[in-house]
Motif scaffolding. Structure first.
Motif, PDB file in Angstrom:
ATOM      1  N   UNK A 118       0.817  -1.204   0.000  1.00 60.01           N
ATOM      2  CA  UNK A 118       0.000   0.000   0.000  1.00 60.01           C
ATOM      3  C   UNK A 118       0.848   1.249   0.000  1.00 60.01           C
ATOM      4  N   UNK A 119       0.258   2.365  -0.413  1.00 61.05           N
ATOM      5  CA  UNK A 119       1.003   3.622  -0.515  1.00 61.05           C
ATOM      6  C   UNK A 119       1.507   4.104   0.836  1.00 61.05           C
ATOM      7  N   UNK A 120       0.799   3.756   1.920  1.00 62.65           N
ATOM      8  CA  UNK A 120       1.260   4.122   3.246  1.00 62.65           C
ATOM      9  C   UNK A 120       2.110   3.024   3.874  1.00 62.65           C
ATOM     10  N   UNK A 121       2.225   1.883   3.192  1.00 61.38           N
ATOM     11  CA  UNK A 121       3.055   0.800   3.684  1.00 61.38           C
ATOM     12  C   UNK A 121       2.406  -0.063   4.736  1.00 61.38           C
ATOM     13  N   UNK A 122       1.292   0.375   5.320  1.00 61.64           N
ATOM     14  CA  UNK A 122       0.661  -0.357   6.393  1.00 61.64           C
ATOM     15  C   UNK A 122      -0.842  -0.467   6.151  1.00 61.64           C
ATOM     16  N   UNK A 123      -1.471  -1.398   6.844  1.00 58.61           N
ATOM     17  CA  UNK A 123      -2.874  -1.725   6.590  1.00 58.61           C
ATOM     18  C   UNK A 123      -3.795  -0.760   7.338  1.00 58.61           C
ATOM     19  N   UNK A 124      -4.714  -0.153   6.616  1.00 62.06           N
ATOM     20  CA  UNK A 124      -5.769   0.644   7.230  1.00 62.06           C
ATOM     21  C   UNK A 124      -6.883  -0.311   7.654  1.00 62.06           C
ATOM     22  N   UNK A 125      -6.715  -0.960   8.813  1.00 57.45           N
ATOM     23  CA  UNK A 125      -7.641  -2.004   9.229  1.00 57.45           C
ATOM     24  C   UNK A 125      -9.029  -1.441   9.542  1.00 57.45           C
ATOM     25  N   UNK A 126     -10.050  -2.266   9.316  1.00 54.95           N
ATOM     26  CA  UNK A 126     -11.434  -1.855   9.520  1.00 54.95           C
ATOM     27  C   UNK A 126     -11.723  -1.680  11.009  1.00 54.95           C
ATOM     28  N   UNK A 127     -12.398  -0.581  11.345  1.00 53.22           N
ATOM     29  CA  UNK A 127     -12.802  -0.324  12.720  1.00 53.22           C
ATOM     30  C   UNK A 127     -13.831   0.790  12.722  1.00 53.22           C
ATOM     31  N   UNK A 128     -14.691   0.785  13.743  1.00 51.97           N
ATOM     32  CA  UNK A 128     -15.638   1.876  13.944  1.00 51.97           C
ATOM     33  C   UNK A 128     -15.135   2.855  15.016  1.00 51.97           C
ATOM     34  N   UNK A 129     -13.928   2.677  15.462  1.00 49.80           N
ATOM     35  CA  UNK A 129     -13.390   3.460  16.571  1.00 49.80           C
ATOM     36  C   UNK A 129     -12.635   4.685  16.055  1.00 49.80           C
ATOM     37  N   UNK A 130     -12.401   5.623  16.972  1.00 52.38           N
ATOM     38  CA  UNK A 130     -11.560   6.782  16.716  1.00 52.38           C
ATOM     39  C   UNK A 130     -10.171   6.480  17.279  1.00 52.38           C
ATOM     40  N   UNK A 131      -9.129   6.855  16.509  1.00 54.93           N
ATOM     41  CA  UNK A 131      -7.767   6.549  16.904  1.00 54.93           C
ATOM     42  C   UNK A 131      -6.902   7.806  16.890  1.00 54.93           C
ATOM     43  N   UNK A 132      -5.940   7.858  17.832  1.00 58.90           N
ATOM     44  CA  UNK A 132      -4.853   8.814  17.733  1.00 58.90           C
ATOM     45  C   UNK A 132      -3.771   8.133  16.904  1.00 58.90           C
ATOM     46  N   UNK A 133      -3.524   8.656  15.719  1.00 54.58           N
ATOM     47  CA  UNK A 133      -2.572   8.047  14.800  1.00 54.58           C
ATOM     48  C   UNK A 133      -1.315   8.886  14.699  1.00 54.58           C
ATOM     49  N   UNK A 134      -0.158   8.232  14.834  1.00 61.25           N
ATOM     50  CA  UNK A 134       1.136   8.862  14.652  1.00 61.25           C
ATOM     51  C   UNK A 134       1.829   8.141  13.503  1.00 61.25           C
ATOM     52  N   UNK A 135       2.080   8.879  12.424  1.00 68.55           N
ATOM     53  CA  UNK A 135       2.558   8.244  11.197  1.00 68.55           C
ATOM     54  C   UNK A 135       3.777   8.969  10.649  1.00 68.55           C
ATOM     55  N   UNK A 136       4.792   8.196  10.283  1.00 66.75           N
ATOM     56  CA  UNK A 136       6.000   8.715   9.660  1.00 66.75           C
ATOM     57  C   UNK A 136       6.248   7.965   8.360  1.00 66.75           C
ATOM     58  N   UNK A 137       6.630   8.692   7.309  1.00 62.99           N
ATOM     59  CA  UNK A 137       6.888   8.079   6.003  1.00 62.99           C
ATOM     60  C   UNK A 137       8.114   8.715   5.355  1.00 62.99           C
ATOM     61  N   UNK A 138       8.961   7.870   4.808  1.00 61.41           N
ATOM     62  CA  UNK A 138      10.115   8.311   4.028  1.00 61.41           C
ATOM     63  C   UNK A 138      10.050   7.619   2.675  1.00 61.41           C
ATOM     64  N   UNK A 139      10.045   8.407   1.598  1.00 66.96           N
ATOM     65  CA  UNK A 139       9.980   7.852   0.246  1.00 66.96           C
ATOM     66  C   UNK A 139      11.021   8.530  -0.621  1.00 66.96           C
ATOM     67  N   UNK A 140      11.604   7.737  -1.506  1.00 63.14           N
ATOM     68  CA  UNK A 140      12.587   8.287  -2.416  1.00 63.14           C
ATOM     69  C   UNK A 140      12.635   7.514  -3.707  1.00 63.14           C
ATOM     70  N   UNK A 141      13.042   8.197  -4.767  1.00 57.83           N
ATOM     71  CA  UNK A 141      13.209   7.545  -6.063  1.00 57.83           C
ATOM     72  C   UNK A 141      14.432   8.147  -6.741  1.00 57.83           C
ATOM     73  N   UNK A 142      15.227   7.246  -7.350  1.00 62.33           N
ATOM     74  CA  UNK A 142      16.420   7.666  -8.090  1.00 62.33           C
ATOM     75  C   UNK A 142      16.333   7.039  -9.474  1.00 62.33           C
ATOM     76  N   UNK A 143      16.507   7.858 -10.501  1.00 61.12           N
ATOM     77  CA  UNK A 143      16.318   7.371 -11.860  1.00 61.12           C
ATOM     78  C   UNK A 143      17.516   7.726 -12.727  1.00 61.12           C
ATOM     79  N   UNK A 144      17.868   6.786 -13.611  1.00 63.42           N
ATOM     80  CA  UNK A 144      18.865   7.007 -14.656  1.00 63.42           C
ATOM     81  C   UNK A 144      18.167   6.771 -15.993  1.00 63.42           C
TER      82      UNK A 144
END
Length: 506
Positions: free
Chosen positions: A356-382
């Motif tokens: 997935x684009x966030x790398x982790x599963x957005x699991x199903x729930x009816x609850x409210x969550x405090x979410x702390x998320x960090x992402x590092x993405x990079x691309x190198x092209x020749x």
């Protein structure tokens, strides 16, 4: 094909009709491309079960589709739709739909606008258990999610005073009996006009009503004032203050109160941008970071945020597009055909982001969550190759009672998602074999851990795909896949798969 059921309405309102209205008045170039995908595949564990229950199967897939796009002065639209028909050798055949559509229309110049999005896709229900990677796989841990968002708004610039935006948002996310949420929101945003000198300001007022089929209705409101000051052309600071109130039943802090944020933006060059802030809300201190660094052949992005979120809000969030936009511009000479270039980039990023684009599963729930998320993405092209890297970490702490998730988890697993942490690393490598051929390799590893029960699941996947453009309208591909799943709760499995596909466009 794309539809919206407004609150209280008895029949659907096609979004495509709304989006097409401005095109009648202003001519635009349209691209309408029917497609057909024919694929045969094999899996030695189609149901992703432990070794003793693994069942091998062959599948045959026929997927007609349609791609529509236009980019005119008053209408931008991109739509991709596929109807997938899959025939199995050892179980009944089934059909599925996949849709990804978004549009923006200017109905009255400088006054009335419309944004709309709609999607149909398959998602994993839980971060624990078998993880779906190929749409033809059949597990008890996946479901089809329908999401729709439509947002008409008024926007006008009042010279010397402010730009005013009055917006209405209607959103709906559904997945059968597992999920059915509708939200309606009204907001007013005023952005001050300081003539590009000295202090500036933003004032935002918002009220949202949320109706979850499993919960009592929830009302959320907030008022925010932001002041910004540019020290020079590359450095500016901002301070934000306001009040928020949400009436869901929290098991921790009362979800209301004053909040404040202090931050800055640094852009030392057109290639580098850094935005950071620190603040406090009713649940404690908050931090955010948004950074990007770009060279001629390389792009890095890093972001961190903390917020209250829900499953359906994550489904409707707009994923980052920095990497795809960067590659689209960079590969203009490598792949001159814009449609073929876009398709190649989509395949490359899909393989390099299998989890997935966030790398982790957005699991199903009816609850409210405090979410702390960090992402590092990079691309190198020749000129001949491209390498991408994605690292992600997502922690969620439930803010509401777990009893409302009994339908999703069962009474013996209610504490499983009270506190979770997911981490992932994903890699992708693309090699241009020739002007018409590409080789793409993807590898990923993820971990999902329940901090309350101690359960830990690990998933690893390795894929190899070769594709070739046979003609301007015909392409072929072959793929291999190896998957491993390990869990402290048992149910470990391995799966190997292979497929060959032919894609035609008309």
């Amino acid at each position: 094909m794309i539809s919206l059921r407004p609150c209280g309405a008895s029949r659907r309102l096609p979004l495509l009709v709304l989006l097409t209205i401005p095109a009648v008045a202003v001519p635009a170039d349209w691209s309408v491309t029917p497609t057909v995908r024919v694929r045969s595949s094999y899996s030695d564990n189609m149901n992703l079960a432990p070794a003793a229950q693994a069942r091998s199967q062959f599948t045959s897939e026929l997927s007609p589709g349609l791609q529509v796009s236009t980019d005119g002065p008053r209408l931008q639209l991109a739509l991709s739709y596929t109807l997938q028909k899959v025939v199995y050798t050892r179980q009944p055949e089934r059909s599925a739909q996949q849709l990804d559509a978004s549009g923006h229309a200017e109905i009255l110049p400088d006054w009335l606008f419309l944004d709309a999005r709609s999607s149909i896709s398959q998602h994993n229900v839980s971060a624990f258990g078998p993880q779906l990677l190929d749409p033809v796989q059949v597990t008890g841990n996946s479901s089809t999610v329908h999401s729709t968002a439509v947002s008409p708004y008024l926007r006008h610039y009042f010279r010397g005073l402010a730009t005013a935006t009055l917006r209405y948002d209607h959103q709906r996310v559904g997945s059968g009996r597992l999920l059915d949420v509708r939200t309606d929101a009204a907001s007013l945003l005023l952005t001050g006009d300081n003539g590009g000198k000295g202090w500036n300001w933003d004032l935002s007022l918002q009220r949202t009503e949320m109706d979850d089929a499993a919960l009592a209705p929830v009302t959320m409101s907030n008022a925010t004032l932001t002041l910004g000051y540019p020290f020079n052309s590359s450095l500016s600071a901002f301070v934000t203050g306001g009040y928020e109130k949400q009436d869901y039943h929290s098991v921790s802090a009362q979800p209301q109160g004053q909040f404040g944020t202090l931050g800055g933006i640094w852009t030392p060059s057109p290639r580098t941008r850094l935005s950071a802030s620190i603040g406090r809300r009713y649940f404690g201190k908050t931090y955010s970071l948004d950074a990007s660094y770009r060279l001629r052949n390389m792009l890095w992005t890093l972001d961190y945020n903390e917020d209250i979120t829900t499953t359906h809000a994550e489904f409707l969030s707009i994923p980052p597009t920095g990497l795809s936009d960067f590659l689209y511009e960079l590969w203009a000479t490598r792949i001159p055909d814009p449609q073929l270039r876009l398709k190649t980039i989509q395949i490359f990023l899909a393989i390099s982001q299998m989890m997935g684009k966030d790398g982790n599963v957005n699991f199903f729930s009816h609850r409210y969550y405090l979410q702390k998320q960090a992402r590092l993405s990079g691309v190198y092209s020749t000129p001949r190759s491209a390498l991408s890297l994605h690292l992600a970490s997502t922690g969620r702490t439930a803010q509401t009672s777990n009893a409302i998730d009994s339908v999703l988890l069962g009474p013996d697993q209610l504490t499983l998602t009270d506190r979770t942490r997911q981490t992932s690393v994903q890699l992708g490598w693309n090699w241009r074999l020739s002007a018409r051929g590409n080789l793409t390799v993807g590898g990923s590893h993820s971990r999902a851990k329940s901090l309350t029960t101690g359960r830990e699941d690990r998933n690893s996947a390795l894929t190899l795909t070769m594709s070739r453009q046979l003609s301007s309208r015909i392409s072929a591909s072959a793929d291999l896949r190896h998957v491993r799943h390990q869990s402290s709760a048992g149910g470990n499995y391995r799966e190997n798969g292979a497929g060959i596909a032919l894609n035609l466009s008309f």
